[in-house]
Design an enzyme around this catalytic site. Structure first.
Site, mmCIF file in Angstrom:
data_model
loop_
_atom_site.group_PDB
_atom_site.id
_atom_site.type_symbol
_atom_site.label_atom_id
_atom_site.label_comp_id
_atom_site.label_asym_id
_atom_site.label_seq_id
_atom_site.Cartn_x
_atom_site.Cartn_y
_atom_site.Cartn_z
ATOM 1 N N SER A 257 0.858 -1.200 0.000
ATOM 2 C CA SER A 257 0.000 0.000 0.000
ATOM 3 C C SER A 257 0.887 1.240 0.000
ATOM 4 C CB SER A 257 -0.876 0.018 1.248
ATOM 5 O OG SER A 257 -1.501 1.288 1.381
ATOM 6 N N TYR B 85 -1.940 -0.755 10.406
ATOM 7 C CA TYR B 85 -2.106 -1.171 8.997
ATOM 8 C C TYR B 85 -0.923 -0.673 8.174
ATOM 9 C CZ TYR B 85 -3.856 -1.366 4.192
ATOM 10 O OH TYR B 85 -3.981 -1.602 2.841
#
Ligand SMILES: NC(=O)c1ccc[n+]([C@@H]2O[C@H](COP(=O)([O-])OP(=O)(O)OC[C@H]3O[C@@H](n4cnc5c(N)ncnc54)[C@H](OP(=O)(O)O)[C@@H]3O)[C@@H](O)[C@H]2O)c1
Length: 250
Positions: free
Chosen positions: A148, A161
């Site tokens: 990501s 995350y």
């Protein structure tokens, strides 16, 4: 010679019943790969997807569970007899304000690391021998991790995350060195992609609409096209390819 013949090649795409993984799996099937679909609980969707592609298969496995994670590779190898491409796409997120440290509990950290970091590692270690066996000098085997942009910049749904994706991105580079030249290892670091995971990420939608040069988030098929390029190229390794519509420039 860049145009590889994918007809006998097998690709496992984890988390391929939804969003980015589904688009990558369908794109690879279109490109001639035999695809192994996989998911945690969406078994019916997985079976339907596999049935739509003549040589494909589907395996259910919860990547929270190490024994199921190992079984996934065993079943794919039993069914197809080889593995050429492993796409570590399955992942989970947790939305927690970066200023609310109490909410980011050790349990949240452990869950995110289990699925986003440790499971990809286990899948790679279990698949290593098969990937080496199917590798040729002209067409090395390939691992593609879906990381990501939050793993590269101080952004993202939550600190745990983002840190889990930073770990996956760094693992990508370390493994590119360890596994070369037989196995290439790359990652894609998407920004916002329109999938069920990001359905309620209203702040992110607003951010991409107003700040990203492309004025929107990505469609899963746009990430799948990039994945197909990275898988097809026999030379690129150790790259974390940012796909955020230029948001990082602003
Ligand atoms: N969407 C975004 O904006 C975005 C941005 C950057 C990075 N990413 C990354 O891209 C990847 C795919 O995201 P997505 O948005 O396409 O997600 P998604 O639509 O929620 O799909 C997730 C897929 O992963 C599977 N999965 C989730 N947890 C699992 C587990 N414990 N064991 C096995 N399979 C599991 C799901 O299976 P079930 O449905 O059966 O649970 C599903 O097939 C993730 O790694 C995510 O972090 C997404």
């Amino acid at each position: 010679m860049l145009a590889a013949n994918n007809n006998s090649k097998v690709a496992l795409v984890t988390g391929s019943t939804s969003g980015i993984g589904k688009a990558i799996a369908q794109r690879l099937a279109q490109d001639g790969f035999t695809v192994a679909f996989h998911s945690r609980s969406s078994v019916e969707a997985g079976k339907v997807l596999a049935a739509a592609h003549p040589t494909a298969s589907y395996v259910q496995a919860d990547l929270f569970d190490q024994s199921q994670t190992r079984r996934l590779i065993t079943e794919v190898l039993c069914h197809h007899g080889r593995l050429d491409v492993l796409v570590n796409n399955a992942g989970i997120s947790a939305t927690i304000s970066h200023t609310d440290l109490q909410a980011a509990t050790p349990e949240v950290w452990r869950d995110l690391y289990e699925v986003n970091v440790i499971a990809p590692w286990t899948l790679i270690t279990e698949a290593e021998n098969a990937l080496r066996q199917s590798s040729t000098q002209a067409c090395p085997s390939c691992i593609l991790n879906i990381s990501s942009h939050a793993g590269s910049r101080p952004k993202g749904a939550s600190i745990p995350y983002s840190a889990s994706k930073a770990a996956l991105s760094h693992m990508t580079k370390l493994l590119a060195l360890s596994l070369a030249p037989q196995i290439r290892v790359n990652a894609i670091a998407p920004g916002l992609v329109h999938t069920p995971m990001s359905e309620h990420w209203d702040t992110a939608r607003e951010l991409w609409a107003t700040r990203a040069p492309m004025g929107r988030g990505a469609e899963p098929e746009e990430i799948a096209q990039l994945a197909a390029m990275l898988i097809a190229n026999p030379y690129i390794t150790g790259e974390i390819v940012l796909a955020d519509g230029g948001l990082n420039l602003t």
